[in-house]
Design an enzyme around this catalytic site. Sequence first.
Site, PDB file in Angstrom:
ATOM      1  N   ASN A 163      32.567  86.862  75.045  1.00  0.00           N
ATOM      2  CA  ASN A 163      31.583  86.083  75.549  1.00  0.00           C
ATOM      3  C   ASN A 163      31.755  85.346  76.691  1.00  0.00           C
ATOM      4  OD1 ASN A 163      32.949  84.865  73.289  1.00  0.00           O
ATOM      5  ND2 ASN A 163      31.523  83.130  73.995  1.00  0.00           N
ATOM      6  N   CYS A 171      25.217  86.145  77.183  1.00  0.00           N
ATOM      7  CA  CYS A 171      26.447  86.986  76.627  1.00  0.00           C
ATOM      8  C   CYS A 171      26.209  88.078  75.494  1.00  0.00           C
ATOM      9  CB  CYS A 171      27.586  86.109  75.770  1.00  0.00           C
ATOM     10  SG  CYS A 171      26.645  85.154  74.824  1.00  0.00           S
TER      11      CYS A 171
END
Length: 346
Positions: free
Chosen positions: A314, A150
């Site tokens: 994320n 992420c």
Amino acid sequence: MSEKKTVSIVGGSGYAGGEFLRLALGHPLLEVKQVTSRRMVGDPVSLVHPNLRGRTNLKFVDPAGLEPCDILVLSMPHGVAAREFEKYAGLAPIILDLSADFRLKDLGLYKKYYGEDHPRPDLLNRWVYGNPELYREALKTANHIACCGCNATATLLGLYPLVKEGLLVDGPIFATVMISTSAAGAEPSLASHHPERAGSIRAYKPTGHRHTAEIRENLPGHPQVHLTAVATDRVRGILMTAQTFLRADLTEKDVWSAYRKVYGAEPFIRMVKLKKGIHRYPDPGVVEGTNYCDVGFELEEDTGRLVVISAIDNLVKGTAGHAIQSLNVRMGWPETTGLEFAGLHP
């Protein structure tokens, strides 16, 4: 419409696997077949993911009970997919791995940032890095997709056009990622304990963050990017800011041109640089629950310092969303299928 493909998720009780499950249940061309969890066998998936109440009657199964399917998603702790790959390799022609096990090709980078030799270097060339903005053509024929980290996603997408088009001076790039609590996964720890995390802004990895390796490997020319990670008490989202310098002969117009040239047709990149209002720059709150990456910048004209800003969720664009996006590319489906959610405001 194409015939639906079956997908099963290994490790579906965690945040990443659960987010893939949420997106897959809303995808018109996917049918979720099985979801595994060793500790939750027999329990309904909605016990762990209450947002899915009424969306599915699936129950968790033991990984040993997995049946063949069209697409298999591995969402397991670091190192497990590599060590147990043979268990899963024959179950599906297409495999997506949400862990870091197959993201890196450079064995030296892997050892430097993970502190050990890669357990299965013989498998690495099978995998395509699951970033559609960078590797769309390779993903079209990929049967093994290694989904990105992420923090790497937020940083790569912010910097990629500038590096690709040669706008930056030679030298280090300093990036800071402000990260939410869900990025640490569902397993509790002292760092995630509410009295410790609530209200905190804590530099937890000033140097040596593992996602640095992905950033360096996948930016053209492999520039020296130095990443600092700061933990916040947001539940979702990453805000990335990178400090670099523009070449002396270039202006803000050139920066705009680079982003438009590289990202002009990208369905999930939005340029955010406004002259008024409170949302002039990317903000993780605006992209929460979405597969968008918002990118902006500010040029300090008298010094040439360029501050690049990007924001993602994320768990979506940083994990499960780009996995679905990569899968759409692989299957020849419209790239936005199942990823149309526009987010919430306020």
